[in-house]
Scaffold this active site. Structure first.
Site, PDB file in Angstrom:
ATOM      1  N   GLY A  97       0.831  -1.199   0.000  1.00  0.00           N
ATOM      2  CA  GLY A  97       0.000   0.000   0.000  1.00  0.00           C
ATOM      3  C   GLY A  97       0.862   1.243   0.000  1.00  0.00           C
TER       4      GLY A  97
ATOM      5  N   ARG B 134       1.433  -4.004  12.915  1.00  0.00           N
ATOM      6  CA  ARG B 134       0.720  -4.321  14.150  1.00  0.00           C
ATOM      7  C   ARG B 134       1.211  -5.670  14.651  1.00  0.00           C
ATOM      8  NH1 ARG B 134      -0.174   0.201  14.070  1.00  0.00           N
ATOM      9  NH2 ARG B 134      -2.106   1.374  14.390  1.00  0.00           N
TER      10      ARG B 134
ATOM     11  N   GLU C 197       0.868  -3.665  24.550  1.00  0.00           N
ATOM     12  CA  GLU C 197       1.736  -2.494  24.652  1.00  0.00           C
ATOM     13  C   GLU C 197       1.290  -1.622  25.822  1.00  0.00           C
ATOM     14  OE1 GLU C 197       1.929  -0.452  20.913  1.00  0.00           O
ATOM     15  OE2 GLU C 197       2.547  -2.242  19.802  1.00  0.00           O
TER      16      GLU C 197
ATOM     17  N   HIS D 130       7.421   0.722  19.707  1.00  0.00           N
ATOM     18  CA  HIS D 130       6.377   1.283  18.836  1.00  0.00           C
ATOM     19  C   HIS D 130       6.616   2.771  18.580  1.00  0.00           C
ATOM     20  CE1 HIS D 130       1.925   0.801  17.456  1.00  0.00           C
ATOM     21  NE2 HIS D 130       2.673   1.458  16.588  1.00  0.00           N
TER      22      HIS D 130
END
Length: 315
Positions: free
Chosen positions: A154, A236, A265, A284
């Protein structure tokens, strides 16, 4: 009555510095929290007084069970264009507005490449060796002439492909609805998932988490990869089965992995990821860049002001 606004999970303590909040603080009381509360009761108790809750991405989920315990809540201001951790139906049932911000993906692409390069050249281990008085412990892997496999071509995956080509890599890609035409436009070749896993020296994941992508990379998929290959996940956590990746890394089934996202998380302090020598783990931070934070909080301020103006105009 002045509205009460909570800014959650401000880990770096910068939320109120990344934008001009003066137009908001002139009309409302704003409090930023730098800690993360996972306990449902403690979280509900903390958030009870607030009319507005500002959430950073999916750090604190706002599920129906929590929303129902917040009778004062009138507005949820989320960063990013969407937030799967907010129960929109529960919010709508209570008449709670949910607003979002703009976003751009280049920081995540940049981090993905930082992880690829750091893993291939053992940057963390070699930098630590220098600090401890050592010198040259590892042999790095070349990228030029190798194959980059992108799962999900994408917006972010396409940007990653361009950089791979600039490094002299061959680029292959797969996702469930990917076409040969889209691959060609990005300079990549369309292959099956199995072919990608077998051929790629670097496998980088760039998919949205959904029911069909959850657990997409498990033991069977990891078993197809070369022993010299590396897996990178900046999308993810649940797309990759944690237990399967841990087992593969412990067994030396693949050379290594670089992970920025996790099932839970913040990552629990006793998680096995923290102790694997062939895993590079970051907290992250794919979207944690100055430019994107400024966009997030600038748009959040605009959203809150618009809500305050609408609230004032209601007779």
């Amino acid at each position: 009555m002045r509205a009460k606004i909570a800014v959650l999970d401000d880990y770096q303590g910068v939320a109120l510095k990344m934008a001009d909040w003066s137009a908001v603080t002139a009309r409302a009381d704003v409090e930023a929290f730098s800690d993360h509360l996972a306990d449902a009761d403690l979280l509900a108790e903390r958030l009870l007084p607030y009319d507005v809750i500002c959430v950073m991405r999916e750090r604190t989920p706002l599920r129906a069970a929590l929303i129902e315990r917040l009778p004062n809540l009138k507005l949820i201001a989320s960063t990013g264009p969407r937030n799967a951790s907010i129960d929109l139906k529960a919010a709508a049932a209570r008449g709670i507005a949910v607003v979002h911000t703009g976003y751009f993906g280049s920081p995540t692409v940049e981090l993905a490449w930082a992880l690829i390069l750091a893993g291939a050249r053992h940057i963390v281990a070699e930098a630590a060796a220098v600090r401890s008085g050592g010198w040259q412990h590892c042999i790095g892997d070349d990228l030029s002439g190798k194959t980059l496999g992108i799962i999900g071509l994408g917006n972010l995956g396409s940007q990653l492909a361009k950089i791979g080509l600039a490094f002299g890599m061959s680029v292959i890609a797969w996702s469930q609805n990917l076409t040969a035409e889209k691959c060609a436009a990005a300079g990549a070749a369309l292959v099956s998932k199995e072919e990608l896993l077998r051929q790629a020296d670097i496998v980088s994941v760039h998919l949205v988490l959904s029911e069909r992508t959850r657990g997409l990379i498990g033991a069977a998929e990891l078993s197809l990869m070369k022993r010299s290959a590396r897996l990178v996940n900046t999308s993810r956590g649940p797309i990759v089965v944690e237990a399967a990746l841990i087992a593969a890394l412990k067994a030396g089934q693949i050379a290594g992995a670089a992970i920025d996202v996790y099932d839970v998380e913040p990552l629990p302090v006793d998680h096995p990821y923290r102790n694997l020598d062939n895993l590079l783990a970051t907290p992250h931070i794919g979207y944690v860049s100055r430019g994107l934070y400024e966009r997030f909080y600038r748009d959040t301020v605009s959203n809150i002001i618009a809500w305050l103006d609408a609230k004032k105009s209601i007779p």
